[in-house]
Design a protein around this motif. Structure first.
Motif, PDB file in Angstrom:
ATOM      1  N   LEU A 116      -6.794  40.732 -51.279  1.00 48.95           N
ATOM      2  CA  LEU A 116      -7.701  39.596 -51.332  1.00 48.95           C
ATOM      3  C   LEU A 116      -8.551  39.528 -50.056  1.00 48.95           C
ATOM      4  O   LEU A 116      -9.765  39.269 -50.116  1.00 48.95           O
ATOM      5  CB  LEU A 116      -6.907  38.303 -51.511  1.00 48.95           C
ATOM      6  N   MET A 117      -7.941  39.789 -48.884  1.00 51.15           N
ATOM      7  CA  MET A 117      -8.686  39.759 -47.623  1.00 51.15           C
ATOM      8  C   MET A 117      -9.749  40.858 -47.602  1.00 51.15           C
ATOM      9  O   MET A 117     -10.881  40.646 -47.144  1.00 51.15           O
ATOM     10  CB  MET A 117      -7.724  39.927 -46.451  1.00 51.15           C
ATOM     11  N   GLN A 118      -9.388  42.042 -48.108  1.00 48.65           N
ATOM     12  CA  GLN A 118     -10.359  43.130 -48.153  1.00 48.65           C
ATOM     13  C   GLN A 118     -11.538  42.785 -49.057  1.00 48.65           C
ATOM     14  O   GLN A 118     -12.700  42.993 -48.699  1.00 48.65           O
ATOM     15  CB  GLN A 118      -9.667  44.397 -48.658  1.00 48.65           C
ATOM     16  N   ARG A 119     -11.219  42.241 -50.230  1.00 49.85           N
ATOM     17  CA  ARG A 119     -12.280  41.890 -51.169  1.00 49.85           C
ATOM     18  C   ARG A 119     -13.165  40.777 -50.608  1.00 49.85           C
ATOM     19  O   ARG A 119     -14.374  40.753 -50.849  1.00 49.85           O
ATOM     20  CB  ARG A 119     -11.667  41.447 -52.498  1.00 49.85           C
ATOM     21  N   GLU A 120     -12.563  39.872 -49.867  1.00 49.82           N
ATOM     22  CA  GLU A 120     -13.351  38.795 -49.270  1.00 49.82           C
ATOM     23  C   GLU A 120     -14.305  39.357 -48.214  1.00 49.82           C
ATOM     24  O   GLU A 120     -15.471  38.933 -48.121  1.00 49.82           O
ATOM     25  CB  GLU A 120     -12.422  37.761 -48.643  1.00 49.82           C
ATOM     26  N   GLY A 121     -13.813  40.366 -47.418  1.00 48.33           N
ATOM     27  CA  GLY A 121     -14.675  40.992 -46.412  1.00 48.33           C
ATOM     28  C   GLY A 121     -15.844  41.717 -47.047  1.00 48.33           C
ATOM     29  O   GLY A 121     -16.994  41.633 -46.570  1.00 48.33           O
ATOM     30  N   VAL A 122     -15.556  42.441 -48.131  1.00 49.98           N
ATOM     31  CA  VAL A 122     -16.629  43.162 -48.829  1.00 49.98           C
ATOM     32  C   VAL A 122     -17.651  42.179 -49.384  1.00 49.98           C
ATOM     33  O   VAL A 122     -18.872  42.412 -49.347  1.00 49.98           O
ATOM     34  CB  VAL A 122     -16.039  44.040 -49.947  1.00 49.98           C
ATOM     35  N   LEU A 123     -17.174  41.053 -49.899  1.00 48.18           N
ATOM     36  CA  LEU A 123     -18.082  40.057 -50.442  1.00 48.18           C
ATOM     37  C   LEU A 123     -18.969  39.468 -49.356  1.00 48.18           C
ATOM     38  O   LEU A 123     -20.189  39.302 -49.557  1.00 48.18           O
ATOM     39  CB  LEU A 123     -17.272  38.940 -51.117  1.00 48.18           C
ATOM     40  N   ARG A 124     -18.378  39.170 -48.211  1.00 45.98           N
ATOM     41  CA  ARG A 124     -19.180  38.596 -47.123  1.00 45.98           C
ATOM     42  C   ARG A 124     -20.238  39.593 -46.654  1.00 45.98           C
ATOM     43  O   ARG A 124     -21.381  39.206 -46.360  1.00 45.98           O
ATOM     44  CB  ARG A 124     -18.262  38.228 -45.943  1.00 45.98           C
ATOM     45  N   GLN A 125     -19.862  40.888 -46.587  1.00 46.54           N
ATOM     46  CA  GLN A 125     -20.833  41.908 -46.181  1.00 46.54           C
ATOM     47  C   GLN A 125     -21.972  42.016 -47.202  1.00 46.54           C
ATOM     48  O   GLN A 125     -23.148  42.124 -46.827  1.00 46.54           O
ATOM     49  CB  GLN A 125     -20.125  43.260 -46.053  1.00 46.54           C
ATOM     50  N   ALA A 126     -21.621  41.958 -48.493  1.00 47.14           N
ATOM     51  CA  ALA A 126     -22.652  42.046 -49.525  1.00 47.14           C
ATOM     52  C   ALA A 126     -23.586  40.844 -49.466  1.00 47.14           C
ATOM     53  O   ALA A 126     -24.804  40.977 -49.665  1.00 47.14           O
ATOM     54  CB  ALA A 126     -22.001  42.142 -50.901  1.00 47.14           C
ATOM     55  N   GLU A 127     -23.042  39.669 -49.193  1.00 49.15           N
ATOM     56  CA  GLU A 127     -23.875  38.463 -49.079  1.00 49.15           C
ATOM     57  C   GLU A 127     -24.802  38.565 -47.870  1.00 49.15           C
ATOM     58  O   GLU A 127     -25.973  38.139 -47.949  1.00 49.15           O
ATOM     59  CB  GLU A 127     -22.976  37.228 -48.966  1.00 49.15           C
ATOM     60  N   SER A 128     -24.300  39.151 -46.747  1.00 52.92           N
ATOM     61  CA  SER A 128     -25.147  39.337 -45.548  1.00 52.92           C
ATOM     62  C   SER A 128     -26.270  40.317 -45.839  1.00 52.92           C
ATOM     63  O   SER A 128     -27.435  40.088 -45.454  1.00 52.92           O
ATOM     64  CB  SER A 128     -24.296  39.852 -44.376  1.00 52.92           C
ATOM     65  N   ASP A 129     -25.930  41.414 -46.504  1.00 55.35           N
ATOM     66  CA  ASP A 129     -26.965  42.400 -46.854  1.00 55.35           C
ATOM     67  C   ASP A 129     -28.031  41.780 -47.749  1.00 55.35           C
ATOM     68  O   ASP A 129     -29.237  42.111 -47.631  1.00 55.35           O
ATOM     69  CB  ASP A 129     -26.329  43.592 -47.557  1.00 55.35           C
TER      70      ASP A 129
END
Length: 399
Positions: A116-129
């Motif tokens: 869940l933490m990994q998926r949350e990090g990927v989501l935050r990166q995608a939102e920043s991009d």
């Protein structure tokens, strides 16, 4: 003639006279004796019988049959994730009860928390991009306005970086879906009761390694049980079902003759007519419902039902108007009744409207106050003389 010869003749004459007198007396006695005469007439003796007085009234028949107890909710609770069981409810044993939403067991959540933490990090990166790309698009739009030239639609989309923007949006959506799935898997590692349940089987324990799709336990709902009964097709029209147009429904009395005390029964509601016949008996299948089957409600003192047990079922039929109810034993040759009329036997043909396990319900052929002969007679003939031993009153029998 000498004196001795004269005396001899006299003696012989007296002997002949005595013999002749005896013979004459015997003939007279024989002639005058009375003779017996045979009488051809015979006297008929009235047969001693018992009778029951019958009267017309509205009656409720009962259809007696057998039924099998089933659970309305019966599931095998499956694990949706894999892992080791690290915690369980202290009451997670066969026969125990669980409330809806109550904790059952916990599968090791550590892997799912990390995911869940990994998926949350990927989501935050995608939102920043995506935010960065939106900024670039805004700059490109300003530059296009400065050029002040007509461009083809394709060239304009490229200059405004629309493909890049769509790609960033897709990345955000994909990352969000992965994040939600990881969050859902973490939630699924904690298994709870899906409804108010009774534990029938337990298949795992502390330390068990379970995989997605493995059975955790067998649970049945405690709110309602079913009783599947079989009824002859000829009696179906006499039953009201809950899905009838007028909303009415027949009530049934159910009891376990092998386990419950005499006179103890529970009530069930006739619910549905199953649209198929029993393969073995070729009888119609009727579904009955029983609320609070395990007698868990406060103040309940009825015996609990046990799944797969066989119950005696008495289904209340529709009211029969203005009929004579008669014990089945008093019906002769399926459609005849013996009536005592003026001390003579009258054999009546009657119309049997319905019959249950104890009684027949008669429409035409019998009248109020008729005295039905209940005694079994060896010789039956119309008009045979009868005499009464006891008169019973059939009108006082309970429905």
């Amino acid at each position: 003639m000498s004196q001795s010869k004269l005396k001899h003749k006299k003696t012989l004459f007296l002997c002949i006279l005595i013999i002749a007198s005896s013979l004459l007396l015997a003939v007279l006695i024989q002639v005058s004796e009375p003779t017996a005469k045979r009488v051809s007439a015979t006297k008929r003796t009235a047969m001693l019988v018992e009778v029951v007085s019958v009267f017309r009234k509205d009656c409720v028949p009962f259809i007696e049959t057998l039924g099998t107890v089933q659970a309305a909710l019966d599931i095998h609770l499956l694990s949706q994730v894999s892992g080791e069981v690290i915690k369980k409810h202290e009451n997670f044993i066969p026969g125990a009860f669980l409330r809806e939403g109550e904790f059952i067991l916990q599968i090791d959540p550590e892997d799912y928390e990390n995911t869940l933490m990994q998926r949350e990090g990927v989501l935050r990166q995608a939102e920043s991009d995506l935010l960065i790309e939106k900024g670039r698009q805004a700059v490109a739009k300003k530059e296009l306005e400065l050029i002040e030239d007509d461009l083809a639609q394709v060239n304009e989309d490229l200059i405004l970086r629309k493909p890049q923007l769509n790609s960033r949006k897709a990345a955000v959506e994909s990352s969000l879906a992965a994040f939600k799935q990881a969050k859902l898997n973490l939630k699924r590692s904690k298994i709870t009761a899906p409804f108010n349940a009774h534990i029938i089987e337990k298949n795992v324990d502390l330390g068990s390694q379970v995989f997605s799709g493995d059975s955790i336990a067998r649970l049945v709902g405690t709110e309602e049980y079913w009783v599947m009964a079989t009824v002859p097709l000829s009696k179906i029209q006499q039953i009201d079902f809950s899905d009838a147009m007028d909303g009415s429904s027949s009530i049934a009395k159910i009891r376990n003759r092998a386990a419950w005390p005499e006179g103890v029964y529970r009530e069930a509601k006739v619910s549905k007519l199953i649209g198929t016949l029993d393969e073995k008996t070729r009888l119609a299948k009727v579904l009955l419902t029983v609320s609070d089957p395990l007698s868990l409600e406060e103040g309940s003192n009825t015996p609990p039902l046990i799944i797969d047990s066989i119950l005696q079922v008495n289904i209340q039929g529709k009211v029969l108007k203005n009929v004579v109810r008669l014990n089945r034993d008093y019906l002769r040759q399926e459609s005849k009744v013996w009536i005592m009329v003026e001390d003579k036997l009258s054999i009546r043909e009657v119309e049997v409207i319905f019959s249950d396990s104890k009684y027949v319900y008669i429409g035409n052929g019998i009248n109020d106050g008729d005295e039905v002969v209940t005694t079994n007679l060896s010789t039956v003939s119309e008009g045979a003389p009868l005499r009464i031993e006891v008169i019973k009153d059939n009108s006082s029998e309970k429905i």
